[in-house]
Design an enzyme around this catalytic site. Structure first.
Site, PDB file in Angstrom:
ATOM      1  CG  HIS A 142     -12.842 -15.219   4.894  1.00 50.06           C
ATOM      2  ND1 HIS A 142     -13.996 -14.773   4.301  1.00 50.06           N
ATOM      3  CD2 HIS A 142     -11.975 -15.486   3.885  1.00 50.06           C
ATOM      4  CE1 HIS A 142     -13.833 -14.761   2.977  1.00 50.06           C
ATOM      5  NE2 HIS A 142     -12.624 -15.188   2.698  1.00 50.06           N
ATOM      6  CE  LYS A 146     -11.776 -11.201   4.304  1.00 47.26           C
ATOM      7  NZ  LYS A 146     -10.607 -10.536   3.662  1.00 47.26           N
TER       8      LYS A 146
HETATM    9  N1  NDP Z   1      -7.549 -11.464  -3.859  1.00 49.83           N
HETATM   10  C1  NDP Z   1      -7.293 -12.630  -3.270  1.00 49.83           C
HETATM   11  O1  NDP Z   1      -7.321 -13.713  -3.888  1.00 49.83           O
HETATM   12  C2  NDP Z   1      -6.950 -12.648  -1.827  1.00 49.83           C
HETATM   13  C3  NDP Z   1      -6.832 -11.484  -1.147  1.00 49.83           C
HETATM   14  N2  NDP Z   1      -6.436 -11.494   0.160  1.00 49.83           N
HETATM   15  C4  NDP Z   1      -6.257 -10.189   0.753  1.00 49.83           C
HETATM   16  O2  NDP Z   1      -4.857  -9.943   0.840  1.00 49.83           O
HETATM   17  C5  NDP Z   1      -4.590  -9.132   1.981  1.00 49.83           C
HETATM   18  C6  NDP Z   1      -3.537  -9.816   2.840  1.00 49.83           C
HETATM   19  O3  NDP Z   1      -4.057 -11.003   3.376  1.00 49.83           O
HETATM   20  P1  NDP Z   1      -3.173 -11.910   4.374  1.00 49.83           P
HETATM   21  O4  NDP Z   1      -1.953 -12.400   3.678  1.00 49.83           O
HETATM   22  O5  NDP Z   1      -4.094 -12.902   4.975  1.00 49.83           O
HETATM   23  O6  NDP Z   1      -2.791 -10.807   5.468  1.00 49.83           O
HETATM   24  P2  NDP Z   1      -1.646 -10.783   6.572  1.00 49.83           P
HETATM   25  O7  NDP Z   1      -2.136  -9.905   7.656  1.00 49.83           O
HETATM   26  O8  NDP Z   1      -1.196 -12.166   6.894  1.00 49.83           O
HETATM   27  O9  NDP Z   1      -0.414 -10.047   5.823  1.00 49.83           O
HETATM   28  C7  NDP Z   1      -0.414  -8.689   5.537  1.00 49.83           C
HETATM   29  C8  NDP Z   1       0.930  -8.315   4.951  1.00 49.83           C
HETATM   30  O10 NDP Z   1       0.898  -6.923   4.615  1.00 49.83           O
HETATM   31  C9  NDP Z   1       1.953  -6.262   5.293  1.00 49.83           C
HETATM   32  N3  NDP Z   1       1.536  -4.903   5.655  1.00 49.83           N
HETATM   33  C10 NDP Z   1       0.529  -4.533   6.469  1.00 49.83           C
HETATM   34  N4  NDP Z   1       0.491  -3.188   6.585  1.00 49.83           N
HETATM   35  C11 NDP Z   1       1.506  -2.711   5.833  1.00 49.83           C
HETATM   36  C12 NDP Z   1       2.015  -1.411   5.560  1.00 49.83           C
HETATM   37  N5  NDP Z   1       1.450  -0.317   6.091  1.00 49.83           N
HETATM   38  N6  NDP Z   1       3.088  -1.295   4.739  1.00 49.83           N
HETATM   39  C13 NDP Z   1       3.673  -2.394   4.198  1.00 49.83           C
HETATM   40  N7  NDP Z   1       3.245  -3.650   4.417  1.00 49.83           N
HETATM   41  C14 NDP Z   1       2.180  -3.807   5.227  1.00 49.83           C
HETATM   42  C15 NDP Z   1       2.239  -7.105   6.536  1.00 49.83           C
HETATM   43  O11 NDP Z   1       3.539  -6.826   7.017  1.00 49.83           O
HETATM   44  P3  NDP Z   1       3.973  -7.255   8.547  1.00 49.83           P
HETATM   45  O12 NDP Z   1       4.086  -8.746   8.542  1.00 49.83           O
HETATM   46  O13 NDP Z   1       5.288  -6.582   8.710  1.00 49.83           O
HETATM   47  O14 NDP Z   1       2.890  -6.724   9.441  1.00 49.83           O
HETATM   48  C16 NDP Z   1       2.103  -8.489   5.913  1.00 49.83           C
HETATM   49  O15 NDP Z   1       3.281  -8.806   5.192  1.00 49.83           O
HETATM   50  C17 NDP Z   1      -5.954  -8.912   2.669  1.00 49.83           C
HETATM   51  O16 NDP Z   1      -6.500  -7.705   2.210  1.00 49.83           O
HETATM   52  C18 NDP Z   1      -6.777 -10.091   2.160  1.00 49.83           C
HETATM   53  O17 NDP Z   1      -8.151  -9.839   2.197  1.00 49.83           O
HETATM   54  C19 NDP Z   1      -6.153 -12.635   0.829  1.00 49.83           C
HETATM   55  C20 NDP Z   1      -6.284 -13.828   0.207  1.00 49.83           C
HETATM   56  C21 NDP Z   1      -6.708 -13.955  -1.168  1.00 49.83           C
HETATM   57  O1  LIG Z   2      -8.435 -12.370   3.848  1.00 52.15           O
HETATM   58  C1  LIG Z   2      -8.555 -13.490   3.302  1.00 52.15           C
HETATM   59  O2  LIG Z   2      -8.126 -14.514   3.817  1.00 52.15           O
HETATM   60  C2  LIG Z   2      -9.210 -13.549   1.993  1.00 52.15           C
HETATM   61  N1  LIG Z   2      -9.555 -12.422   1.425  1.00 52.15           N
HETATM   62  C3  LIG Z   2     -10.145 -12.255   0.157  1.00 52.15           C
HETATM   63  C4  LIG Z   2     -11.485 -11.543   0.286  1.00 52.15           C
HETATM   64  O3  LIG Z   2     -11.625 -10.644   1.128  1.00 52.15           O
HETATM   65  O4  LIG Z   2     -12.394 -11.851  -0.477  1.00 52.15           O
HETATM   66  C5  LIG Z   2     -10.188 -13.507  -0.661  1.00 52.15           C
HETATM   67  C6  LIG Z   2     -10.274 -14.798   0.091  1.00 52.15           C
HETATM   68  O5  LIG Z   2     -11.595 -15.130   0.327  1.00 52.15           O
HETATM   69  C7  LIG Z   2      -9.416 -14.848   1.334  1.00 52.15           C
END
Ligand code: NDP
Ligand SMILES: O=C(O)C1=N[C@H](C(=O)O)C[C@H](O)C1
Length: 253
Positions: A142, A146
């Site tokens: 990743h 991450k």
């Molecule tokens: N299941 C799936 O298919 C996937 C899952 N993911 C997961 O999704 C999650 C987010 O990934 P990603 O978009 O890359 O992360 P980012 O770090 O880019 O974004 C995180 C978001 O969460 C917000 N956030 C963080 N802490 C808090 C809090 N305490 N209260 C409210 N909002 C909060 C941040 O706000 P701010 O900008 O204000 O800090 C931001 O909007 C991760 O756990 C990732 O592993 C990611 C991709 C695919």
């Molecule tokens: O944090 C990410 O970017 C992603 N998180 C998910 C995970 O932890 O598996 C899914 C994806 O691979 C991207």
């Protein structure tokens, strides 16, 4: 229906907002931590309070951080709404909270919202059972930002492999090797994380034996895959009864 987006300023959250707008869907409320880097329509409630978010949407999609997911689940117990949860790195307490909340509202939890990974989970279970003597090693790659490791997807893939062999993942998972670790034990399942650059997400599940090995790879080339996958399952989840659902339920796999 009105969507609520948890993590709306994040890498995936921003794409969710963009896609929902392109599809003329309504966004009732967005939640993030405080650092606003995008503009929202004037009729969208902007909040860092999960209760307020839930009051202003019909369904919430969460790509955020474990503590934000925890707040969302606590709020959903008081004000039940369907939830699509994609956040990874949840601890035991947060997973138990999800089970508790799912008695009041439908919740779909998937560590990966892509169709390819849903199919890969099925494939690795089949291979794990059929190639019983092969050593299983999982690697995931990743982007440099991450924060959790191993990825939620890698852990789910490991779970699928362990279950197919009648093993408890907690007993057999190995997430690091260094120093004089000795020979590999028969049942262990290695899960290793690589971090760097802008890799959206790549998972490899390898089955290794004497004289041959089989590796199954999945590569996500765009985060839109996750955002579109989450919207698709949300449209299914809105019509479901309270309960904890998997992506397989939504996709009919
Ligand atoms: N299941 C799936 O298919 C996937 C899952 N993911 C997961 O999704 C999650 C987010 O990934 P990603 O978009 O890359 O992360 P980012 O770090 O880019 O974004 C995180 C978001 O969460 C917000 N956030 C963080 N802490 C808090 C809090 N305490 N209260 C409210 N909002 C909060 C941040 O706000 P701010 O900008 O204000 O800090 C931001 O909007 C991760 O756990 C990732 O592993 C990611 C991709 C695919
Ligand atoms: O944090 C990410 O970017 C992603 N998180 C998910 C995970 O932890 O598996 C899914 C994806 O691979 C991207």
């Amino acid at each position: 229906m009105k969507y609520g987006i948890v993590g709306a300023t994040g890498r995936v959250g921003k794409l969710l907002v963009k896609i929902l707008k392109e599809e003329n869907e309504k966004i009732g409320a967005v939640m993030f931590n405080g650092k606003q880097t995008i503009n929202f329509d004037s009729d969208t409630i902007i909040t860092n309070d999960a209760e307020e978010l839930l009051k202003n949407c019909d369904i919430a999609i969460d790509f955020s951080a474990p503590i934000a997911t925890e707040n969302l689940l606590e709020a959903a117990i008081k004000n039940p709404k369907p939830l699509v949860i994609a956040t990874t790195g949840l601890n035991e307490h947060q997973k138990n909270l999800m089970i508790e909340a799912s008695k009041k509202c439908p919740i779909l939890y998937a560590t990966n919202m892509s169709l390819g990974i849903a199919i890969l989970n099925k494939l690795v279970a089949m291979v794990s059972e059929k190639l019983r003597d092969f050593d299983i090693e999982i690697t995931e790659q990743h982007h440099r930002y991450k924060v959790d490791a191993p990825s939620g997807t890698a852990l789910t893939l490991a779970e699928s492999c362990a279950k197919a062999r009648g093993l408890n993942l907690k007993d057999v998972i190995v997430t690091g090797r260094s120093g004089h670790v000795g020979p590999r034990s028969k049942d262990e399942i290695g899960v290793f994380a690589i971090r760097g650059g802008d890799v959206v997400g790549r998972h490899t599940v390898g089955f290794y034996n004497d004289g041959e090995f089989l590796e199954l790879h999945h590569t996500a080339t765009s985060r839109e895959t996750f955002a579109r996958g989450a919207i698709k399952v949300a449209k299914w989840l809105i019509n479901q009864k309270p309960g904890l659902y998997s992506i397989n339920d939504a996709l009919g796999l």
